[in-house]
Design an enzyme around this catalytic site. Sequence first.
Site, mmCIF file in Angstrom:
data_model
loop_
_atom_site.group_PDB
_atom_site.id
_atom_site.type_symbol
_atom_site.label_atom_id
_atom_site.label_comp_id
_atom_site.label_asym_id
_atom_site.label_seq_id
_atom_site.Cartn_x
_atom_site.Cartn_y
_atom_site.Cartn_z
ATOM 1 N N ALA A 64 42.189 41.152 43.166
ATOM 2 C CA ALA A 64 42.605 42.450 43.686
ATOM 3 C C ALA A 64 42.061 42.612 45.101
ATOM 4 O O ALA A 64 41.226 41.839 45.557
ATOM 5 C CB ALA A 64 42.105 43.576 42.781
ATOM 6 N N LYS A 65 42.532 43.632 45.790
ATOM 7 C CA LYS A 65 42.025 43.932 47.132
ATOM 8 C C LYS A 65 42.437 45.351 47.498
ATOM 9 O O LYS A 65 43.452 45.859 47.009
ATOM 10 C CB LYS A 65 42.594 42.956 48.171
ATOM 11 C CG LYS A 65 41.716 42.812 49.409
ATOM 12 C CD LYS A 65 40.482 41.980 49.113
ATOM 13 C CE LYS A 65 39.652 41.733 50.359
ATOM 14 N NZ LYS A 65 38.544 40.793 50.100
ATOM 15 N N GLY A 66 41.652 45.962 48.365
ATOM 16 C CA GLY A 66 41.971 47.301 48.817
ATOM 17 C C GLY A 66 41.688 47.455 50.287
ATOM 18 O O GLY A 66 40.960 46.660 50.893
#
Length: 414
Positions: free
Chosen positions: A103-105
């Site tokens: 995941a990444k934000g």
Amino acid sequence: MDTSPLATALAQLASAVEILGFDSGVHDMLATPRRELRVAVPLRRDDGSIEVLHGYRVQHNIARGPGKGGLRYSPDVDLDEVRALAMWMTWKCAVVDVPYGGAKGGVTIDPHAHSVAELERTTRRFTSEIMPIIGPERDIMAPDLGTSEQTMAWVMDTYSTSVGYTVPAVVTGKPLAVGGSWGRSTATSRGVVDVAAAALADAGASLSEVSAAVQGFGNVGSHAAVFLHAAGARVTAVSDQYGGVAAPDGLDIPRLMEHVAATGSVVGFEGATAITNADVLAADVDLLVPAAIEGVLDAQSAAQVKARWVVEGANGPTTTEGDRVLAERGIQVVPDILANAGGVVVSYFEWVQANQTYWWTEDEIAERLAYRMRTAYDAVASLARAEGLTLREAALAIGVRRVAEAHKIRGLYP
């Protein structure tokens, strides 16, 4: 040719799929993010004005466990960049065999142009907006470009306040005082040096015998230089966003760290020659560590690299064309999904410690990290030798295969 991070990530996946012989359906499933959330982040500035920021969280794949990935603050953040970084996290977690998906934000904000109070309000609002898809069993954030352990403390507090009790495992990379782990802040750098030592050992060399250059002097690059220096390597060139410095006989890294702490940059370090970031990439050294941003080693800059080994401290520092040029020139690249995986390994250790409310010593962390990194490197190098692949091709093949195996075993619902 498209040299964006997403184009590079998709090209790497396509190469791995071809090596593994997967069909188009499996390819599409592995290329497509499981969830994407785009949110508005209204911020009340200190002067009372309102600024609307944009935030993103992408969960690329959760077949092997909850999403795991950093949160970055940068004016250049966009959805495609976050998609690419989330995909790389998927393969990275699989390569070092931790039970996470990728995941990444990100939030489109310049942290240098905002006060601490504004950054806290931004973090808390962003956290509240993505609350439905995060959690210790869903998606666990960590610091990244433009964020810090303080940012993670704000995320943890916002989430914990919402659910009504303290949840340390909702983030990693937080301060020790609220459930962080020893060794987390330097884990990525230590892992970079661990795999660099392994790659050198494969060629009958050691860190104490080589010269090195580090492009990027943030948390990862600066501590990589510290660990390289401590291992006996001669670090002759470093750079940050403002410029670089070089000394043929080796930089005094402890003194340079003091200079950076006092001035905010490597520029102006006494006794060193001023150089550019491009000069660092082309430095006449044995080992190059690109530890800044994506895409710095393209076809043109890769043709200027003189190092024998490139160990990627940053995510995606080498474009597809740059990778081809380096391979043709016989330069060994230890890829990002292996080389900089130390951060996610110790994030996993922190998550485990938080879940069991029992913390390990710093020596235990370093020992377990070194074992994980060496084991992962050995598996990648063995496959590369057996199949005639580059280390990147082998690492991607291992990571992609493990994720595909998880999908196959779990099956499709309904």
